[in-house]
Design a protein around this motif. Structure first.
Motif, PDB file in Angstrom:
ATOM      1  N   GLN A  72       0.829  -1.197   0.000  1.00 56.59           N
ATOM      2  CA  GLN A  72       0.000   0.000   0.000  1.00 56.59           C
ATOM      3  C   GLN A  72       0.864   1.248   0.000  1.00 56.59           C
ATOM      4  O   GLN A  72       2.016   1.222   0.462  1.00 56.59           O
ATOM      5  CB  GLN A  72      -0.913   0.005   1.224  1.00 56.59           C
ATOM      6  N   ALA A  73       0.305   2.318  -0.495  1.00 54.32           N
ATOM      7  CA  ALA A  73       1.010   3.592  -0.485  1.00 54.32           C
ATOM      8  C   ALA A  73       1.439   3.934   0.934  1.00 54.32           C
ATOM      9  O   ALA A  73       0.683   3.735   1.889  1.00 54.32           O
ATOM     10  CB  ALA A  73       0.118   4.690  -1.045  1.00 54.32           C
ATOM     11  N   GLY A  74       2.678   4.408   1.052  1.00 52.87           N
ATOM     12  CA  GLY A  74       3.244   4.706   2.354  1.00 52.87           C
ATOM     13  C   GLY A  74       4.036   3.560   2.951  1.00 52.87           C
ATOM     14  O   GLY A  74       4.743   3.746   3.954  1.00 52.87           O
ATOM     15  N   GLY A  75       3.915   2.396   2.350  1.00 57.04           N
ATOM     16  CA  GLY A  75       4.604   1.225   2.849  1.00 57.04           C
ATOM     17  C   GLY A  75       6.045   1.139   2.380  1.00 57.04           C
ATOM     18  O   GLY A  75       6.566   2.038   1.718  1.00 57.04           O
ATOM     19  N   SER A  76       6.684   0.020   2.723  1.00 61.03           N
ATOM     20  CA  SER A  76       8.095  -0.193   2.415  1.00 61.03           C
ATOM     21  C   SER A  76       8.324  -1.566   1.802  1.00 61.03           C
ATOM     22  O   SER A  76       7.565  -2.504   2.057  1.00 61.03           O
ATOM     23  CB  SER A  76       8.938  -0.078   3.690  1.00 61.03           C
ATOM     24  N   LEU A  77       9.364  -1.649   1.002  1.00 62.66           N
ATOM     25  CA  LEU A  77       9.839  -2.911   0.456  1.00 62.66           C
ATOM     26  C   LEU A  77      11.355  -2.858   0.390  1.00 62.66           C
ATOM     27  O   LEU A  77      11.948  -1.768   0.302  1.00 62.66           O
ATOM     28  CB  LEU A  77       9.295  -3.150  -0.954  1.00 62.66           C
ATOM     29  N   ARG A  78      11.969  -4.038   0.406  1.00 70.29           N
ATOM     30  CA  ARG A  78      13.412  -4.129   0.241  1.00 70.29           C
ATOM     31  C   ARG A  78      13.714  -5.115  -0.876  1.00 70.29           C
ATOM     32  O   ARG A  78      13.336  -6.287  -0.794  1.00 70.29           O
ATOM     33  CB  ARG A  78      14.088  -4.595   1.522  1.00 70.29           C
ATOM     34  N   LEU A  79      14.376  -4.630  -1.899  1.00 74.02           N
ATOM     35  CA  LEU A  79      14.780  -5.468  -3.015  1.00 74.02           C
ATOM     36  C   LEU A  79      16.222  -5.926  -2.815  1.00 74.02           C
ATOM     37  O   LEU A  79      17.045  -5.192  -2.276  1.00 74.02           O
ATOM     38  CB  LEU A  79      14.669  -4.707  -4.332  1.00 74.02           C
ATOM     39  N   SER A  80      16.494  -7.147  -3.283  1.00 69.20           N
ATOM     40  CA  SER A  80      17.851  -7.689  -3.248  1.00 69.20           C
ATOM     41  C   SER A  80      18.218  -8.183  -4.635  1.00 69.20           C
ATOM     42  O   SER A  80      17.346  -8.641  -5.385  1.00 69.20           O
ATOM     43  CB  SER A  80      17.956  -8.840  -2.247  1.00 69.20           C
ATOM     44  N   CYS A  81      19.492  -8.125  -4.946  1.00 68.86           N
ATOM     45  CA  CYS A  81      19.985  -8.648  -6.223  1.00 68.86           C
ATOM     46  C   CYS A  81      21.356  -9.250  -5.985  1.00 68.86           C
ATOM     47  O   CYS A  81      22.289  -8.538  -5.587  1.00 68.86           O
ATOM     48  CB  CYS A  81      20.050  -7.547  -7.262  1.00 68.86           C
ATOM     49  N   ALA A  82      21.468 -10.550  -6.220  1.00 73.93           N
ATOM     50  CA  ALA A  82      22.721 -11.259  -6.007  1.00 73.93           C
ATOM     51  C   ALA A  82      23.332 -11.644  -7.346  1.00 73.93           C
ATOM     52  O   ALA A  82      22.655 -12.240  -8.195  1.00 73.93           O
ATOM     53  CB  ALA A  82      22.486 -12.493  -5.153  1.00 73.93           C
ATOM     54  N   ALA A  83      24.600 -11.313  -7.510  1.00 70.90           N
ATOM     55  CA  ALA A  83      25.337 -11.687  -8.715  1.00 70.90           C
ATOM     56  C   ALA A  83      26.150 -12.939  -8.424  1.00 70.90           C
ATOM     57  O   ALA A  83      26.779 -13.053  -7.361  1.00 70.90           O
ATOM     58  CB  ALA A  83      26.247 -10.555  -9.149  1.00 70.90           C
ATOM     59  N   SER A  84      26.128 -13.870  -9.366  1.00 74.74           N
ATOM     60  CA  SER A  84      26.875 -15.110  -9.183  1.00 74.74           C
ATOM     61  C   SER A  84      27.555 -15.507 -10.483  1.00 74.74           C
ATOM     62  O   SER A  84      27.177 -15.059 -11.564  1.00 74.74           O
ATOM     63  CB  SER A  84      25.943 -16.228  -8.708  1.00 74.74           C
ATOM     64  N   GLY A  85      28.558 -16.375 -10.358  1.00 72.00           N
ATOM     65  CA  GLY A  85      29.291 -16.819 -11.539  1.00 72.00           C
ATOM     66  C   GLY A  85      30.767 -16.524 -11.385  1.00 72.00           C
ATOM     67  O   GLY A  85      31.251 -16.223 -10.295  1.00 72.00           O
ATOM     68  N   SER A  86      31.481 -16.573 -12.484  1.00 76.31           N
ATOM     69  CA  SER A  86      32.934 -16.368 -12.469  1.00 76.31           C
ATOM     70  C   SER A  86      33.259 -14.880 -12.491  1.00 76.31           C
ATOM     71  O   SER A  86      33.783 -14.342 -13.471  1.00 76.31           O
ATOM     72  CB  SER A  86      33.558 -17.067 -13.678  1.00 76.31           C
ATOM     73  N   ILE A  87      32.942 -14.222 -11.379  1.00 69.51           N
ATOM     74  CA  ILE A  87      33.094 -12.778 -11.262  1.00 69.51           C
ATOM     75  C   ILE A  87      34.416 -12.432 -10.599  1.00 69.51           C
ATOM     76  O   ILE A  87      34.735 -12.966  -9.542  1.00 69.51           O
ATOM     77  CB  ILE A  87      31.923 -12.177 -10.452  1.00 69.51           C
TER      78      ILE A  87
END
Length: 119
Positions: free
Chosen positions: A13-28
């Motif tokens: 809902q408007a006014g709320g919060s979320l947390r996004l995550s992004c994980a990179a994997s591989g031969s980095i």
């Protein structure tokens, strides 16, 4: 092969919060900048926030003061904490990484995660 996998999207809902995550994997070998972009229906993809390997950040004016980008270099992971969400924040959010890997240098994108903010 390198992969970026996002998580954390959803309906809020408007006014709320979320947390996004992004994980990179591989031969980095190393990751320079990591960022979050978003694309709303009928609009072009736009930058929301970016962070360098040293922790310098930059935000779109529309999210300044509400979103916070951070990263864990040991985990090759970038986060986006979104507070005070507005219906106009509704979009598919994509993470992006400028990195060096076993095959050279390239920019990789995640598959996207939907964020929907209801009024």
């Amino acid at each position: 092969q390198v992969q970026l996998v996002e998580s954390g999207g959803g309906l809020v809902q408007a006014g709320g919060s979320l947390r996004l995550s992004c994980a990179a994997s591989g031969s980095i070998f190393s990751i320079a900048a990591m960022g979050w972009y978003r694309q709303a229906p009928g609009k072009q993809r736009e930058l929301a926030a970016v962070i360098t390997s040293y922790g310098s950040t930059n935000y779109a004016d529309s999210v300044k003061g509400r979103f916070t980008i951070s990263r864990d270099n040991a985990k090759n992971t970038v986060y986006l904490k979104m507070n005070s969400l507005k219906p106009e924040d509704t979009a598919v959010y994509y993470c992006n990484a400028d990195l060096a890997y076993s095959g050279g240098y390239s920019v990789y994108w995640g598959q996207g995660t939907q964020v929907t903010v209801s009024s």
